[in-house]
Write a protein that holds these residues in place. Structure first.
Motif, PDB file in Angstrom:
ATOM      1  N   VAL A 120     -39.441  62.607 101.220  1.00 35.78           N
ATOM      2  CA  VAL A 120     -40.297  61.441 100.995  1.00 35.78           C
ATOM      3  C   VAL A 120     -40.695  61.340  99.522  1.00 35.78           C
ATOM      4  N   GLU A 121     -41.028  62.460  98.916  1.00 34.75           N
ATOM      5  CA  GLU A 121     -41.437  62.442  97.513  1.00 34.75           C
ATOM      6  C   GLU A 121     -40.305  61.989  96.602  1.00 34.75           C
ATOM      7  N   GLN A 122     -39.063  62.244  96.999  1.00 35.56           N
ATOM      8  CA  GLN A 122     -37.912  61.838  96.197  1.00 35.56           C
ATOM      9  C   GLN A 122     -37.507  60.382  96.454  1.00 35.56           C
ATOM     10  N   ASN A 123     -37.974  59.806  97.554  1.00 33.63           N
ATOM     11  CA  ASN A 123     -37.577  58.440  97.942  1.00 33.63           C
ATOM     12  C   ASN A 123     -38.804  57.723  98.508  1.00 33.63           C
ATOM     13  N   ILE A 124     -39.766  57.452  97.656  1.00 36.13           N
ATOM     14  CA  ILE A 124     -41.087  57.026  98.099  1.00 36.13           C
ATOM     15  C   ILE A 124     -41.025  55.668  98.811  1.00 36.13           C
ATOM     16  N   PRO A 125     -41.410  55.644 100.099  1.00 29.53           N
ATOM     17  CA  PRO A 125     -41.404  54.394 100.848  1.00 29.53           C
ATOM     18  C   PRO A 125     -42.759  53.685 100.764  1.00 29.53           C
ATOM     19  N   GLU A 126     -42.780  52.436 101.183  1.00 33.05           N
ATOM     20  CA  GLU A 126     -44.061  51.732 101.261  1.00 33.05           C
ATOM     21  C   GLU A 126     -44.938  52.330 102.361  1.00 33.05           C
ATOM     22  N   GLN A 127     -44.307  52.748 103.444  1.00 38.19           N
ATOM     23  CA  GLN A 127     -45.053  53.330 104.557  1.00 38.19           C
ATOM     24  C   GLN A 127     -44.389  54.625 104.989  1.00 38.19           C
ATOM     25  N   CYS A 128     -45.203  55.614 105.305  1.00 35.48           N
ATOM     26  CA  CYS A 128     -44.731  56.872 105.849  1.00 35.48           C
ATOM     27  C   CYS A 128     -45.427  57.081 107.186  1.00 35.48           C
ATOM     28  N   THR A 129     -44.641  57.136 108.255  1.00 35.39           N
ATOM     29  CA  THR A 129     -45.180  57.330 109.591  1.00 35.39           C
ATOM     30  C   THR A 129     -44.985  58.775 109.990  1.00 35.39           C
ATOM     31  N   LEU A 130     -46.084  59.488 110.157  1.00 44.56           N
ATOM     32  CA  LEU A 130     -46.022  60.906 110.476  1.00 44.56           C
ATOM     33  C   LEU A 130     -45.994  61.085 111.988  1.00 44.56           C
ATOM     34  N   VAL A 131     -45.047  61.899 112.448  1.00 45.00           N
ATOM     35  CA  VAL A 131     -44.748  62.034 113.875  1.00 45.00           C
ATOM     36  C   VAL A 131     -44.689  63.518 114.238  1.00 45.00           C
ATOM     37  N   PRO A 132     -45.302  63.928 115.364  1.00 46.04           N
ATOM     38  CA  PRO A 132     -45.321  65.350 115.722  1.00 46.04           C
ATOM     39  C   PRO A 132     -44.129  65.780 116.564  1.00 46.04           C
ATOM     40  N   ASP A 133     -42.917  65.540 116.091  1.00 49.97           N
ATOM     41  CA  ASP A 133     -41.743  65.925 116.884  1.00 49.97           C
ATOM     42  C   ASP A 133     -41.180  67.251 116.382  1.00 49.97           C
ATOM     43  N   SER A 134     -40.641  68.023 117.301  1.00 55.64           N
ATOM     44  CA  SER A 134     -40.022  69.293 116.955  1.00 55.64           C
ATOM     45  C   SER A 134     -38.510  69.114 116.851  1.00 55.64           C
ATOM     46  N   ASN A 135     -37.838  70.115 116.292  1.00 55.27           N
ATOM     47  CA  ASN A 135     -36.398  70.011 116.071  1.00 55.27           C
ATOM     48  C   ASN A 135     -35.604  69.873 117.364  1.00 55.27           C
ATOM     49  N   ASP A 136     -36.140  70.406 118.479  1.00 52.57           N
ATOM     50  CA  ASP A 136     -35.381  70.385 119.730  1.00 52.57           C
ATOM     51  C   ASP A 136     -35.699  69.182 120.620  1.00 52.57           C
ATOM     52  N   GLN A 137     -36.561  68.273 120.152  1.00 48.61           N
ATOM     53  CA  GLN A 137     -36.858  67.076 120.942  1.00 48.61           C
ATOM     54  C   GLN A 137     -35.725  66.069 120.826  1.00 48.61           C
ATOM     55  N   LEU A 138     -35.379  65.440 121.961  1.00 45.55           N
ATOM     56  CA  LEU A 138     -34.369  64.383 121.939  1.00 45.55           C
ATOM     57  C   LEU A 138     -34.879  63.178 121.178  1.00 45.55           C
ATOM     58  N   THR A 139     -36.149  62.849 121.392  1.00 38.90           N
ATOM     59  CA  THR A 139     -36.780  61.717 120.711  1.00 38.90           C
ATOM     60  C   THR A 139     -38.280  61.965 120.692  1.00 38.90           C
ATOM     61  N   SER A 140     -38.998  61.210 119.910  1.00 35.62           N
ATOM     62  CA  SER A 140     -40.455  61.357 119.853  1.00 35.62           C
ATOM     63  C   SER A 140     -41.045  60.957 121.204  1.00 35.62           C
ATOM     64  N   ASP A 141     -41.917  61.816 121.757  1.00 38.04           N
ATOM     65  CA  ASP A 141     -42.419  61.521 123.095  1.00 38.04           C
ATOM     66  C   ASP A 141     -43.911  61.791 123.281  1.00 38.04           C
ATOM     67  N   HIS A 142     -44.645  61.908 122.181  1.00 38.19           N
ATOM     68  CA  HIS A 142     -46.096  62.061 122.290  1.00 38.19           C
ATOM     69  C   HIS A 142     -46.709  61.887 120.901  1.00 38.19           C
ATOM     70  N   GLY A 143     -47.997  61.574 120.910  1.00 39.40           N
ATOM     71  CA  GLY A 143     -48.709  61.438 119.650  1.00 39.40           C
ATOM     72  C   GLY A 143     -49.334  62.755 119.208  1.00 39.40           C
ATOM     73  N   PHE A 144     -49.951  62.736 118.041  1.00 41.26           N
ATOM     74  CA  PHE A 144     -50.618  63.927 117.511  1.00 41.26           C
ATOM     75  C   PHE A 144     -51.827  64.311 118.351  1.00 41.26           C
ATOM     76  N   ASP A 145     -52.048  65.612 118.454  1.00 44.36           N
ATOM     77  CA  ASP A 145     -53.323  66.153 118.905  1.00 44.36           C
ATOM     78  C   ASP A 145     -54.042  66.602 117.647  1.00 44.36           C
ATOM     79  N   LEU A 146     -54.929  65.765 117.166  1.00 44.54           N
ATOM     80  CA  LEU A 146     -55.551  66.026 115.868  1.00 44.54           C
ATOM     81  C   LEU A 146     -56.628  67.090 115.932  1.00 44.54           C
TER      82      LEU A 146
END
Length: 256
Positions: free
Chosen positions: A97-123
């Motif tokens: 992200v720091e090398q390719n700064i976007p207008e928006q960065c959406t932070l997602v709590p997915d792990s490497n073994d997840q097929l797709t994002s399937d839950h929100g953050f537990d803050l």
């Protein structure tokens, strides 16, 4: 009837990259498809580069960032796990992200073994770790959106740690809609109430995951929905009707 606020459509190109990766070479071309989406009315381009580069690759991030420099009105949204470290040629999410700064960065709590994002953050668990990350990305000029379930207490914590927006994870809503579950209205109401609560404390509202041509019109009943990110369903629809037509169909829902 009260006029709805238009919702921006950001097209997620992960599945175009996944198709490309099934063969050697660069066909279909991710950047070319981004241009097609923009010409058809998309307001933004979303990508979710994972460490295993199963779809979006590091080079795609660089190429899209460079291409979008000439598209002043088009938002670049990079999604991903902010805690993901380096893996092979993947430099780590924050470095990318720091090398390719976007207008928006959406932070997602997915792990490497997840097929797709399937839950929100537990803050209650990750809020303290996210706070300096949010501050760092905002200092670079990124708007920060956190991927969240429709949980009002968690959404309040998103505000406390400095997020600009939340992106409601709409998977459960989409599943209930698909099955015409008797619980659909109650599930939708939980999203509605969470959205209103977010806006009352000054958080902007995005949404995404399994939204499609069938279920998006109802979700658009939520007031002041700023942006939806749609990839899988739009790509599937593109097979049947062509990408330009599919983008136009989704865009029409977002502004009607």
């Amino acid at each position: 009837m009260t006029q709805k606020t238009p919702t921006a459509l950001s097209v997620n190109l992960n599945k175009i990259a996944l198709l490309r990766n099934s063969r050697e070479g660069s066909y279909p071309d991710v950047v070319a498809h981004a241009r097609t989406c923009i010409a058809a009315g998309a307001d933004g381009i979303t990508i979710h580069p994972r460490p295993d580069q199963r779809h979006i690759r590091v080079g795609d991030v660089v190429d899209l960032h460079q291409m979008l420099q000439s598209e002043a009105t088009i938002e670049f949204n990079i999604e991903g796990n902010p805690f993901a470290g380096a893996m092979g040629s993947y430099p780590g999410f924050m470095e990318l992200v720091e090398q390719n700064i976007p207008e928006q960065c959406t932070l997602v709590p997915d792990s490497n073994d997840q097929l797709t994002s399937d839950h929100g953050f537990d803050l209650t668990q990750s809020g303290d770790r996210l706070l300096p990350i949010i501050e760092k990305l905002q200092s670079l000029g990124c708007r920060i959106s956190l991927f969240m379930d429709p949980d009002i207490e968690q959404i309040k914590l998103a505000k406390d740690i400095g997020a600009d927006r939340i992106e409601l994870y709409t998977g459960p809503y989409a599943e209930a809609y698909k099955n015409q579950s008797p619980e659909l209205e109650g599930i939708f109401q939980s999203y509605y109430e969470a959205a209103v609560a977010a806006q009352e404390i000054g958080l902007g509202l995005n949404a995404g995951h399994d939204l499609n041509l069938d279920n998006l019109p109802k979700f658009r009943e939520i007031p002041n929905l700023l942006e939806v990110s749609i990839g899988h369903a739009l790509t599937v629809d593109s097979i049947a009707m062509g990408m330009s037509t599919a983008v136009a169909r989704y865009k029409n829902i977002c502004i009607s």
